[in-house]
Design a protein around this motif. Structure first.
Motif, PDB file in Angstrom:
ATOM      1  N   ASP A  72       0.574  -1.365  -0.665  1.00 20.88           N
ATOM      2  CA  ASP A  72       0.329   0.025  -0.188  1.00 20.88           C
ATOM      3  C   ASP A  72       0.790   1.376  -0.416  1.00 20.88           C
ATOM      4  N   LYS A  73       0.550   2.384   0.072  1.00 19.85           N
ATOM      5  CA  LYS A  73       1.036   3.676  -0.305  1.00 19.85           C
ATOM      6  C   LYS A  73       2.078   4.079   1.648  1.00 19.85           C
ATOM      7  N   ASP A  74       1.592   3.056   1.910  1.00 17.97           N
ATOM      8  CA  ASP A  74       2.578   3.266   3.593  1.00 17.97           C
ATOM      9  C   ASP A  74       3.479   1.997   3.689  1.00 17.97           C
ATOM     10  N   GLY A  75       3.707   1.271   2.307  1.00 20.00           N
ATOM     11  CA  GLY A  75       4.661   0.615   2.358  1.00 20.00           C
ATOM     12  C   GLY A  75       4.093  -1.119   3.049  1.00 20.00           C
ATOM     13  N   GLY A  76       3.070  -1.057   3.906  1.00 19.61           N
ATOM     14  CA  GLY A  76       2.790  -3.035   3.820  1.00 19.61           C
ATOM     15  C   GLY A  76       2.201  -3.637   2.826  1.00 19.61           C
ATOM     16  N   TYR A  77       2.010  -4.808   3.245  1.00 24.69           N
ATOM     17  CA  TYR A  77       1.432  -5.310   2.596  1.00 24.69           C
ATOM     18  C   TYR A  77       0.068  -5.367   2.444  1.00 24.69           C
ATOM     19  N   VAL A  78      -0.758  -5.590   0.744  1.00 26.61           N
ATOM     20  CA  VAL A  78      -1.911  -6.088   0.850  1.00 26.61           C
ATOM     21  C   VAL A  78      -2.453  -6.815   1.127  1.00 26.61           C
ATOM     22  N   GLY A  79      -3.155  -6.667   2.015  1.00 28.33           N
ATOM     23  CA  GLY A  79      -3.669  -8.605   2.183  1.00 28.33           C
ATOM     24  C   GLY A  79      -5.037  -8.681   2.509  1.00 28.33           C
ATOM     25  N   GLY A  80      -6.283  -9.935   2.182  1.00 28.06           N
ATOM     26  CA  GLY A  80      -7.653 -10.127   2.249  1.00 28.06           C
ATOM     27  C   GLY A  80      -7.540 -10.941   2.511  1.00 28.06           C
ATOM     28  N   THR A  81      -9.393 -11.808   2.570  1.00 27.14           N
ATOM     29  CA  THR A  81      -9.290 -12.616   2.929  1.00 27.14           C
ATOM     30  C   THR A  81     -10.245 -12.948   1.175  1.00 27.14           C
ATOM     31  N   ASN A  82     -10.218 -13.847   0.814  1.00 27.38           N
ATOM     32  CA  ASN A  82     -10.554 -14.393  -0.647  1.00 27.38           C
ATOM     33  C   ASN A  82     -10.711 -15.020  -1.118  1.00 27.38           C
ATOM     34  N   PRO A  83     -11.846 -15.794  -2.163  1.00 29.41           N
ATOM     35  CA  PRO A  83     -11.882 -17.390  -2.038  1.00 29.41           C
ATOM     36  C   PRO A  83     -10.319 -18.296  -2.585  1.00 29.41           C
ATOM     37  N   ILE A  84     -10.087 -19.078  -1.959  1.00 29.36           N
ATOM     38  CA  ILE A  84      -9.275 -20.058  -2.653  1.00 29.36           C
ATOM     39  C   ILE A  84      -9.894 -20.646  -4.198  1.00 29.36           C
ATOM     40  N   ASP A  85      -8.677 -21.431  -5.060  1.00 31.06           N
ATOM     41  CA  ASP A  85      -8.794 -21.870  -6.210  1.00 31.06           C
ATOM     42  C   ASP A  85      -8.683 -22.721  -6.072  1.00 31.06           C
ATOM     43  N   PHE A  86     -10.482 -23.614  -5.701  1.00 29.21           N
ATOM     44  CA  PHE A  86      -9.851 -24.425  -4.710  1.00 29.21           C
ATOM     45  C   PHE A  86      -9.290 -25.900  -6.136  1.00 29.21           C
ATOM     46  N   GLU A  87     -10.037 -25.565  -7.195  1.00 27.15           N
ATOM     47  CA  GLU A  87      -9.572 -26.322  -8.674  1.00 27.15           C
ATOM     48  C   GLU A  87      -8.607 -26.749  -8.574  1.00 27.15           C
ATOM     49  N   LYS A  88      -7.856 -25.313  -8.915  1.00 29.50           N
ATOM     50  CA  LYS A  88      -6.247 -25.111  -9.467  1.00 29.50           C
ATOM     51  C   LYS A  88      -5.524 -25.891  -8.475  1.00 29.50           C
ATOM     52  N   LEU A  89      -5.998 -25.677  -6.993  1.00 29.86           N
ATOM     53  CA  LEU A  89      -4.823 -26.216  -5.870  1.00 29.86           C
ATOM     54  C   LEU A  89      -4.663 -27.605  -5.957  1.00 29.86           C
ATOM     55  N   VAL A  90      -6.287 -28.730  -6.526  1.00 31.45           N
ATOM     56  CA  VAL A  90      -6.450 -29.910  -6.561  1.00 31.45           C
ATOM     57  C   VAL A  90      -5.511 -30.478  -7.884  1.00 31.45           C
ATOM     58  N   GLU A  91      -5.527 -29.597  -8.685  1.00 32.48           N
ATOM     59  CA  GLU A  91      -4.990 -30.116  -9.950  1.00 32.48           C
ATOM     60  C   GLU A  91      -3.474 -30.162  -9.568  1.00 32.48           C
ATOM     61  N   GLU A  92      -3.154 -28.939  -8.890  1.00 32.43           N
ATOM     62  CA  GLU A  92      -1.595 -28.958  -8.659  1.00 32.43           C
ATOM     63  C   GLU A  92      -0.713 -29.802  -7.624  1.00 32.43           C
ATOM     64  N   ALA A  93      -1.755 -31.320  -7.118  1.00 33.19           N
ATOM     65  CA  ALA A  93      -1.476 -31.442  -5.742  1.00 33.19           C
ATOM     66  C   ALA A  93      -0.909 -33.089  -6.601  1.00 33.19           C
ATOM     67  N   SER A  94       0.043 -33.252  -5.175  1.00 33.59           N
ATOM     68  CA  SER A  94       0.671 -34.980  -5.448  1.00 33.59           C
ATOM     69  C   SER A  94      -0.304 -36.030  -5.390  1.00 33.59           C
ATOM     70  N   PRO A  95      -0.190 -37.256  -6.062  1.00 32.44           N
ATOM     71  CA  PRO A  95      -1.152 -38.180  -5.607  1.00 32.44           C
ATOM     72  C   PRO A  95      -1.075 -38.686  -4.690  1.00 32.44           C
TER      73      PRO A  95
END
Length: 313
Positions: A167-190
């Motif tokens: 942000d303008k003060d140099g702090g990290y911009v965070g949030g609480t947004n939905p996770i892309d579960f489909e992409k996360l599962v696609e990247e998972a090991s078997p």
């Protein structure tokens, strides 16, 4: 005469443009990007538990830790076979930590990549252990649950540091947004094989009594940098990380510390360089925060009664 006016207007425009360029350049601040090869800053989260066998089984079977050492009333857990990440201790005559007290909000287990986080997600689904939530924080993706004693546990993976916004003060911009579960599962090991060897304790999130003196302790005393501040929370780090320590007053201000025989967080370990530790000792003395000094380490309580063991490596 007309040509003279055109020349004057042109000169004025050039001067204005040059002034704007240098004004913009002066107000642009560049910040250091977190280096993913930076050393770990946290380990040794020490919990007092109600039932050692039960809680140890949870952290091995559900989370994926391995036993490093085992005593009659204490188990130390690891991911790589030599780094103590979590200590579980059963003590007689303990009580449940009362509501409305300071202490652990959650401790966070940092996975080395999103493939590992995806594998953990599938494993948690298979175990049917209840999750409390999940979120994309803009610098990380996180899964939330609690152990059988109610201690909060976050399991997360960082997004590329070059994508972390400030942000303008140099702090990290965070949030609480939905996770892309489909992409996360696609990247998972078997198959799930427990925690990867390069798993870390990524950060500690604590409930604080009051943030002003807490900021003085961690920033002026211990030399942490503020990476986010506001809405009853304070996020702090070393090495330009998004946060190693988070504190909040979401349950209210002026909270007392829990009784000394409460279950929950007993202490956790912070890793400093020798230079950082030497400076911290000087500043803590100057600010009149007491601490116990040992060889190459100190033990100190923050203003909310959370105990820190600061060591050098």
């Amino acid at each position: 005469m007309k040509n003279k006016r055109i020349i004057i207007v042109g000169i004025v425009l050039v001067v204005v443009l040059i002034s704007l360029f240098f004004l913009f350049k002066k107000n642009v601040t560049t910040y250091e990007t977190y280096n993913t090869d930076s050393p770990s800053r946290l380990e040794g989260v020490h919990l007092i538990v109600s039932d050692l066998d039960k809680i140890s089984a949870f952290y091995q079977q559900v989370i994926g830790f391995d036993i490093l050492t085992e005593e009659q009333s204490k188990v130390t857990l690891t991911a790589d076979g030599h780094t103590p990440l979590l200590v579980l201790e059963e003590v007689e005559d303990t009580v449940e930590r009362p509501l409305g007290t300071t202490g652990l909000y959650h401790f966070a287990i940092l996975m080395p990549d999103h493939a590992s986080l995806g594998t953990m997600l599938l494993h948690l689904s298979e175990t049917k252990y209840p999750m409390q939530g999940a979120a994309n924080h803009q610098y990380s993706d996180a899964l939330y649950l609690a152990d059988p004693d109610g201690n909060g546990v976050e399991i997360y993976a960082d997004l590329p540091p070059t994508s972390w916004e400030r942000d303008k003060d140099g702090g990290y911009v965070g949030g609480t947004n939905p996770i892309d579960f489909e992409k996360l599962v696609e990247e998972a090991s078997p198959s799930w094989m427990g925690l990867p060897e390069d798993t870390r304790v990524g950060h500690m999130h604590l409930q604080a009594s009051e943030l002003e003196i807490t900021e003085q302790f961690y920033v002026d005393g211990l030399g942490f940098d503020i990476t986010s501040k506001g809405n009853g929370s304070l996020f702090l780090s070393k090495d330009s990380y998004h946060h190693h320590i988070a504190l909040n007053t979401w349950a209210g201000t002026g909270l007392p510390a829990p009784p000394s025989n409460s279950r929950g967080l007993k202490k956790f370990t912070i890793i400093f360089t020798q230079e950082e530790l030497d400076e911290a000792k000087l500043q803590l003395k100057r600010l009149e925060f007491p601490f116990d000094e040992k060889e190459d380490s100190i033990i100190v309580q923050d203003p909310s009664g959370n105990t820190l063991h600061i060591v050098t490596k």
